[in-house]
Design a protein around this motif. Structure first.
Motif, PDB file in Angstrom:
ATOM      1  N   ARG A  86      -3.715 -55.717 -16.968  1.00 58.65           N
ATOM      2  CA  ARG A  86      -4.336 -57.031 -16.697  1.00 58.65           C
ATOM      3  C   ARG A  86      -3.438 -58.149 -17.233  1.00 58.65           C
ATOM      4  O   ARG A  86      -3.263 -59.182 -16.601  1.00 58.65           O
ATOM      5  N   MET A  87      -2.856 -57.916 -18.434  1.00 57.99           N
ATOM      6  CA  MET A  87      -1.964 -58.926 -19.010  1.00 57.99           C
ATOM      7  C   MET A  87      -0.711 -59.088 -18.158  1.00 57.99           C
ATOM      8  O   MET A  87      -0.190 -60.188 -18.002  1.00 57.99           O
ATOM      9  N   HIS A  88      -0.245 -57.951 -17.596  1.00 54.61           N
ATOM     10  CA  HIS A  88       0.933 -58.024 -16.724  1.00 54.61           C
ATOM     11  C   HIS A  88       0.670 -58.963 -15.546  1.00 54.61           C
ATOM     12  O   HIS A  88       1.505 -59.814 -15.223  1.00 54.61           O
ATOM     13  N   HIS A  89      -0.498 -58.830 -14.916  1.00 54.31           N
ATOM     14  CA  HIS A  89      -0.800 -59.699 -13.772  1.00 54.31           C
ATOM     15  C   HIS A  89      -1.002 -61.147 -14.205  1.00 54.31           C
ATOM     16  O   HIS A  89      -0.589 -62.070 -13.509  1.00 54.31           O
ATOM     17  N   GLN A  90      -1.638 -61.316 -15.361  1.00 55.19           N
ATOM     18  CA  GLN A  90      -1.925 -62.673 -15.826  1.00 55.19           C
ATOM     19  C   GLN A  90      -0.637 -63.438 -16.164  1.00 55.19           C
ATOM     20  O   GLN A  90      -0.538 -64.636 -15.910  1.00 55.19           O
ATOM     21  N   PHE A  91       0.340 -62.707 -16.733  1.00 49.14           N
ATOM     22  CA  PHE A  91       1.555 -63.386 -17.211  1.00 49.14           C
ATOM     23  C   PHE A  91       2.822 -62.804 -16.576  1.00 49.14           C
ATOM     24  O   PHE A  91       3.872 -62.789 -17.222  1.00 49.14           O
ATOM     25  N   ASP A  93       6.106 -61.597 -15.554  1.00 49.82           N
ATOM     26  CA  ASP A  93       7.479 -62.067 -15.778  1.00 49.82           C
ATOM     27  C   ASP A  93       7.575 -63.327 -16.638  1.00 49.82           C
ATOM     28  O   ASP A  93       8.607 -64.000 -16.655  1.00 49.82           O
ATOM     29  N   LYS A  94       6.485 -63.602 -17.354  1.00 48.85           N
ATOM     30  CA  LYS A  94       6.518 -64.686 -18.351  1.00 48.85           C
ATOM     31  C   LYS A  94       6.607 -64.033 -19.744  1.00 48.85           C
ATOM     32  O   LYS A  94       6.423 -62.811 -19.859  1.00 48.85           O
ATOM     33  N   PRO A  95       6.864 -64.799 -20.789  1.00 52.69           N
ATOM     34  CA  PRO A  95       7.076 -64.171 -22.111  1.00 52.69           C
ATOM     35  C   PRO A  95       5.923 -63.275 -22.582  1.00 52.69           C
ATOM     36  O   PRO A  95       6.142 -62.302 -23.290  1.00 52.69           O
ATOM     37  N   GLN A  96       4.677 -63.572 -22.178  1.00 51.96           N
ATOM     38  CA  GLN A  96       3.533 -62.756 -22.638  1.00 51.96           C
ATOM     39  C   GLN A  96       3.359 -61.471 -21.838  1.00 51.96           C
ATOM     40  O   GLN A  96       2.512 -60.650 -22.181  1.00 51.96           O
ATOM     41  N   ASP A  97       4.128 -61.290 -20.765  1.00 57.10           N
ATOM     42  CA  ASP A  97       4.054 -60.060 -19.957  1.00 57.10           C
ATOM     43  C   ASP A  97       4.472 -58.879 -20.840  1.00 57.10           C
ATOM     44  O   ASP A  97       5.572 -58.890 -21.397  1.00 57.10           O
ATOM     45  N   PRO A  98       3.587 -57.845 -20.995  1.00 57.66           N
ATOM     46  CA  PRO A  98       3.939 -56.744 -21.915  1.00 57.66           C
ATOM     47  C   PRO A  98       5.126 -55.901 -21.456  1.00 57.66           C
ATOM     48  O   PRO A  98       5.721 -55.194 -22.261  1.00 57.66           O
ATOM     49  N   HIS A  99       5.470 -55.940 -20.169  1.00 60.30           N
ATOM     50  CA  HIS A  99       6.602 -55.097 -19.745  1.00 60.30           C
ATOM     51  C   HIS A  99       7.422 -55.712 -18.604  1.00 60.30           C
ATOM     52  O   HIS A  99       7.697 -55.042 -17.608  1.00 60.30           O
ATOM     53  N   PRO A 117       2.135 -55.259 -27.922  1.00 60.91           N
ATOM     54  CA  PRO A 117       0.799 -55.657 -28.392  1.00 60.91           C
ATOM     55  C   PRO A 117      -0.070 -56.159 -27.250  1.00 60.91           C
ATOM     56  O   PRO A 117       0.407 -56.840 -26.349  1.00 60.91           O
ATOM     57  N   ILE A 118      -1.354 -55.762 -27.309  1.00 60.66           N
ATOM     58  CA  ILE A 118      -2.309 -56.141 -26.263  1.00 60.66           C
ATOM     59  C   ILE A 118      -3.322 -57.106 -26.862  1.00 60.66           C
ATOM     60  O   ILE A 118      -3.800 -56.891 -27.981  1.00 60.66           O
ATOM     61  N   ARG A 119      -3.653 -58.136 -26.144  1.00 63.09           N
ATOM     62  CA  ARG A 119      -4.665 -59.079 -26.618  1.00 63.09           C
ATOM     63  C   ARG A 119      -6.030 -58.415 -26.705  1.00 63.09           C
ATOM     64  O   ARG A 119      -6.420 -57.682 -25.789  1.00 63.09           O
ATOM     65  N   LEU A 120      -6.739 -58.730 -27.780  1.00 60.38           N
ATOM     66  CA  LEU A 120      -8.061 -58.162 -27.994  1.00 60.38           C
ATOM     67  C   LEU A 120      -9.007 -58.512 -26.849  1.00 60.38           C
ATOM     68  O   LEU A 120      -9.817 -57.692 -26.399  1.00 60.38           O
ATOM     69  N   SER A 121      -8.886 -59.725 -26.340  1.00 56.50           N
ATOM     70  CA  SER A 121      -9.767 -60.164 -25.254  1.00 56.50           C
ATOM     71  C   SER A 121      -9.562 -59.301 -24.009  1.00 56.50           C
ATOM     72  O   SER A 121     -10.509 -59.012 -23.274  1.00 56.50           O
ATOM     73  N   ALA A 122      -8.308 -58.865 -23.783  1.00 54.62           N
ATOM     74  CA  ALA A 122      -8.029 -58.007 -22.620  1.00 54.62           C
ATOM     75  C   ALA A 122      -8.647 -56.629 -22.832  1.00 54.62           C
ATOM     76  O   ALA A 122      -9.153 -56.009 -21.883  1.00 54.62           O
ATOM     77  N   LEU A 123      -8.637 -56.141 -24.065  1.00 55.34           N
ATOM     78  CA  LEU A 123      -9.213 -54.822 -24.363  1.00 55.34           C
ATOM     79  C   LEU A 123     -10.732 -54.835 -24.224  1.00 55.34           C
ATOM     80  O   LEU A 123     -11.336 -53.901 -23.693  1.00 55.34           O
ATOM     81  N   LYS A 124     -11.353 -55.922 -24.677  1.00 56.97           N
ATOM     82  CA  LYS A 124     -12.812 -55.981 -24.751  1.00 56.97           C
ATOM     83  C   LYS A 124     -13.485 -55.784 -23.407  1.00 56.97           C
ATOM     84  O   LYS A 124     -14.543 -55.168 -23.320  1.00 56.97           O
TER      85      LYS A 124
END
Ligand SMILES: [Zn+2]
Ligand SMILES: [Zn+2]
Length: 243
Positions: A86-91, A93-99, A117-124
């Motif tokens: 989810r973080m990958h899609h949200q960010f 190729d931006k700095p917050q993209d996990p991969h 590291p994964i944001r807690l909000s994404a995990l919840k």
């Protein structure tokens, strides 16, 4: 979770050695069979298209089966994997993209993608679901039961029915993150570097039509034209429960 996964993936990558030295052709066929179960039914159809994007409605029996296969693919629990994606899609190729290979570099994006590291909000958003929470909490118990079963069957089966297919899946899945964000065509203008790549489309059961997917993340069908083979998408058409 991360340390155990790291250790398990070291073992998975080391399994290449006994495979080269001892495996017969039939062992490779079996390993590819497990790669299909963990990669297509597990990672692609379940972790990615069902849990993360909720792009299709699966029968409950398939959801449980898919989560089990995906867990045995050793790419992390459904909660961790899907939150990272989810973080990958949200960010993307931006700095917050996990991969992102453009932000993290190719080595990290290819081999260490699940340790960012994964944001807690994404995990919840995933831990609220009791089924996903169960598979997250019992991730290592599932591995333990499967390994025990394999050891009773044939100790070498741990190599060709578990570790080696897990190594294949880790690398094939990561190629979507690296090569799939660098090499290939970009028919749709998206705010990222996602690409359609024929080779990855075949290798990862349709996941390689990655630019299509970034453009239409809510669609369960990644192939947009008749020649874009999407095995996962075809199976979803067969299994989908109509709402
Ligand atoms: Zn996605
Ligand atoms: Zn992507």
């Amino acid at each position: 979770m991360a340390k155990k996964l790291f250790f398990a993936q070291i073992l998975a990558h080391l399994s290449v050695i006994p495979m080269i030295v001892y495996a017969q052709p039939r062992h490779y066929v079996w390993a590819l069979g497990i790669y299909f179960l963990t990669g297509c039914l597990g990672m692609s159809m379940t972790y990615h298209r069902l849990v993360t994007h909720q792009s299709w409605t699966a029968p409950h029996w398939f959801e449980i089966l898919g989560l089990t296969f995906a867990s045995l693919g050793l790419t992390g629990s459904c909660v961790a994997w899907c939150a990272a994606h989810r973080m990958h899609h949200q960010f993307a190729d931006k700095p917050q993209d996990p991969h992102s290979p453009h932000q993290q570099g190719y080595f990290k994006a290819q081999f260490l993608s699940m340790f960012s590291p994964i944001r807690l909000s994404a995990l919840k958003s995933f831990t609220k679901n009791p089924t996903y929470s169960f598979f997250h909490r019992h991730y290592w118990h599932i591995q333990f039961v499967y390994v025990l079963f394999l050891l009773m069957m044939d100790p070498f089966a741990v190599v060709y029915l578990y570790l080696f297919p897990a190594c294949l899946l880790w690398n094939a899945g990561s190629l979507i993150n690296t090569v799939g964000h660098r090499f290939g065509s970009q028919p749709f203008h998206t705010a990222d570097e996602s690409r359609n790549n024929v080779f990855l489309g075949i290798l990862m059961w349709g996941e390689g039509w990655h630019n299509n997917h970034h453009r239409f993340p809510k669609s369960s069908q990644f192939g947009r034209t008749f020649w874009q083979l999407d095995i996962s998408g075809l199976l979803i058409r067969l299994l989908e429960v109509k709402r």
